[in-house]
Every structure is written in structure tokens, then in C-alpha cells.
Design a protein around this motif. Structure first.
Motif, short mmCIF file in Angstrom:
data_model
loop_
_atom_site.label_atom_id
_atom_site.label_comp_id
_atom_site.label_asym_id
_atom_site.label_seq_id
_atom_site.Cartn_x
_atom_site.Cartn_y
_atom_site.Cartn_z
N GLY A 119 40.79 -44.50 -99.81
CA GLY A 119 39.84 -43.66 -99.06
C GLY A 119 39.05 -42.55 -100.05
N TRP A 120 39.47 -42.33 -101.18
CA TRP A 120 39.02 -41.40 -102.29
C TRP A 120 37.63 -41.63 -102.46
N PRO A 121 36.84 -42.89 -102.70
CA PRO A 121 35.64 -42.66 -102.77
C PRO A 121 34.79 -42.23 -101.85
N ASP A 122 35.24 -42.58 -100.45
CA ASP A 122 34.65 -41.96 -99.13
C ASP A 122 34.82 -40.37 -99.39
N ALA A 123 36.04 -39.81 -99.43
CA ALA A 123 36.11 -38.40 -99.55
C ALA A 123 35.48 -37.76 -100.51
N VAL A 124 35.04 -38.24 -101.64
CA VAL A 124 34.28 -37.87 -102.73
C VAL A 124 32.75 -37.79 -102.04
N ARG A 125 32.31 -38.71 -101.76
CA ARG A 125 31.02 -38.98 -101.28
C ARG A 125 30.78 -37.72 -100.11
N ALA A 126 31.75 -37.64 -99.22
CA ALA A 126 31.48 -36.65 -98.15
C ALA A 126 31.51 -35.24 -98.86
N ALA A 127 32.48 -34.99 -99.75
CA ALA A 127 32.59 -33.60 -100.39
C ALA A 127 31.15 -33.28 -101.14
N ARG A 128 30.46 -34.57 -101.74
CA ARG A 128 29.34 -34.38 -102.48
C ARG A 128 28.15 -34.09 -101.64
N GLU A 129 28.06 -34.45 -100.41
CA GLU A 129 27.07 -34.26 -99.50
C GLU A 129 27.13 -32.90 -99.13
N ALA A 130 28.28 -32.43 -98.94
CA ALA A 130 28.52 -31.04 -98.48
C ALA A 130 28.15 -30.15 -99.37
N HIS A 131 28.89 -30.41 -100.68
CA HIS A 131 28.60 -29.63 -101.98
C HIS A 131 27.13 -29.42 -102.08
N GLN A 132 26.22 -30.58 -101.99
CA GLN A 132 24.89 -30.29 -102.40
C GLN A 132 24.23 -29.66 -101.54
N LEU A 133 24.26 -29.63 -100.15
CA LEU A 133 23.52 -28.85 -99.04
C LEU A 133 24.09 -27.42 -99.21
N LEU A 134 25.15 -27.21 -99.45
CA LEU A 134 25.69 -25.65 -99.67
C LEU A 134 24.92 -25.03 -101.02
N ALA A 135 24.96 -26.01 -102.18
CA ALA A 135 24.45 -25.31 -103.31
C ALA A 135 23.09 -25.03 -103.15
N VAL A 136 22.48 -26.06 -102.81
CA VAL A 136 20.86 -26.02 -102.49
C VAL A 136 20.54 -24.78 -101.86
N ASN A 137 21.07 -24.79 -100.57
CA ASN A 137 20.80 -23.73 -99.72
C ASN A 137 21.19 -22.29 -100.31
N ASP A 138 21.98 -22.46 -101.10
CA ASP A 138 22.34 -21.07 -102.18
C ASP A 138 21.40 -20.83 -103.26
N GLY A 139 20.46 -21.96 -103.44
CA GLY A 139 19.53 -21.69 -104.43
C GLY A 139 20.10 -22.09 -105.83
N GLU A 140 21.10 -22.75 -105.77
CA GLU A 140 21.64 -23.33 -107.05
C GLU A 140 21.67 -24.66 -107.50
N ASP A 141 21.87 -25.22 -108.36
CA ASP A 141 21.58 -26.53 -108.85
C ASP A 141 23.03 -27.53 -108.73
N PRO A 142 23.08 -28.25 -107.85
CA PRO A 142 24.34 -28.94 -107.53
C PRO A 142 24.89 -29.90 -108.55
N ASN A 143 24.12 -29.83 -109.54
CA ASN A 143 24.61 -30.99 -110.52
C ASN A 143 25.21 -30.39 -111.97
N VAL A 144 25.39 -29.16 -111.78
CA VAL A 144 25.84 -28.50 -113.09
C VAL A 144 27.53 -28.65 -112.87
N PRO A 145 28.39 -28.81 -113.80
CA PRO A 145 29.78 -29.04 -113.83
C PRO A 145 30.36 -27.95 -113.16
N PRO A 146 31.45 -28.11 -112.56
CA PRO A 146 32.20 -27.08 -111.79
C PRO A 146 32.75 -26.11 -112.78
N ARG A 147 32.53 -24.85 -112.07
CA ARG A 147 33.20 -23.53 -112.74
C ARG A 147 34.55 -23.61 -112.89
N THR A 148 35.36 -22.80 -113.81
CA THR A 148 36.65 -22.43 -113.72
C THR A 148 36.98 -21.67 -112.61
#
Length: 148
Positions: A108-137
Motif C-alpha cells: 500500500g505504500w505507493p498509494d500512501a505516497v500518492r495521497a500524501a503528495r496530493e495533499a502536500h501539493q495543495l497545501l504548499a501551493v495554497n501557502d505560496g510555496e513550491d511543492p517540488n523543493v526537497p523536504p527541510r530538516t
């Protein structure tokens, strides 16, 4: 909504933790280059899941409860709910203390990653940030949230 700062939300520190967790959970390259080798500063899958659910109790109720406080709208909440459910299902199956590789091998990991990606992208874009930068520490996330 592009260009909105993260800290315009009433519970923006919780939003920062949720976004950080989703970001890490959503990035397969990050999993291979940071989590698998145990690179310091990023925690692990269990840490990300706890950041995702611990303050918000998203493991007990819907993200919809936090619209206007942590999430901007029902669309963000719905995507976060899907990601939380998929990740928690895997965590319960492999165990919270399982090695990172066990999560990555789970069917199920690929589906979990995909769902997390969709959520991450929307939240990042809505905060005016690039969703494609690497994660911060985790220290960078905490410093950005005014925690350190």
C-alpha cells in the motif's frame, strides 16, 4: 490563494508540522536518500506520522474539524484525510517501530505516497510555496515555526 504565508492560519505551527510530515511522506527520492540510510535531521516514517497526527488528533477525527484553523478549506481537509488513513493503515500493519524498508516494501505504500503528495501539493501551493523543493530538516521546520 498563492502567496499566502503559512502563519496566516490560527494554528499555523500545527499546519507546519502536518505539511512537513506530508512532504516527507510524499517524496520517494527523499525516502531513498534520507530515510533509508538514516540521514540525521529528518526523523523517520514513525516520526513523520506522529507529526501528522499528534497535535491535530487526525488519527481520531476528520481534518474537516480543522478547516479555518489548520486547513484553509474542505479540499485540503479531504486530501489530508485520505493521506492520514492510508499511512496509518500501513503503520498499524507493519508496526510503529518497523524499519523504513518495511514501509517502503508494503504493497500500500505507493498509494500512501500518492495521497500524501496530493495533499502536500495543495497545501504548499495554497501557502505560496513550491511543492517540488526537497523536504527541510526538522530543525529548519521548527525554526520556521518559531519553535527553536
Amino acid at each position: 490563494m498563492a502567496g499566502m504565508p503559512l502563519n496566516d492560519m490560527p494554528w499555523w505551527r500545527w499546519r507546519a508540522n502536518v505539511r512537513s510530515a506530508l512532504h516527507m511522506l510524499s517524496d520517494p527520492v527523499f525516502h531513498e536518500t534520507c530515510w533509508l540510510p538514516g540521514l540525521p535531521g529528518y526523523g523517520d516514517v514513525t516520526d513523520a506520522v506522529y507529526r501528522l497526527v499528534e497535535d491535530t488528533w487526525l488519527d481520531n477525527w476528520s481534518a474537516e474539524k480543522y478547516v479555518g484553523a489548520v486547513f484553509r478549506d474542505a479540499d485540503e481537509a479531504a486530501l489530508v484525510d485520505v493521506a492520514v488513513l492510508r499511512v496509518l493503515r500501513i503503520m498499524h500493519q507493519v508496526g510503529a517501530d518497523a524499519p523504513v524498508a518495511d514501509y517502503l516494501r508494503h504493497a500500500g505504500w505507493p498509494d500512501a505516497v500518492r495521497a500524501a503528495r496530493e495533499a502536500h501539493q495543495l497545501l504548499a501551493v495554497n501557502d505560496g510555496e513550491d511543492p517540488n523543493v526537497p523536504p527541510r530538516t526538522l530543525d529548519e521546520v521548527a525554526a520556521g515555526a518559531g519553535v527553536v
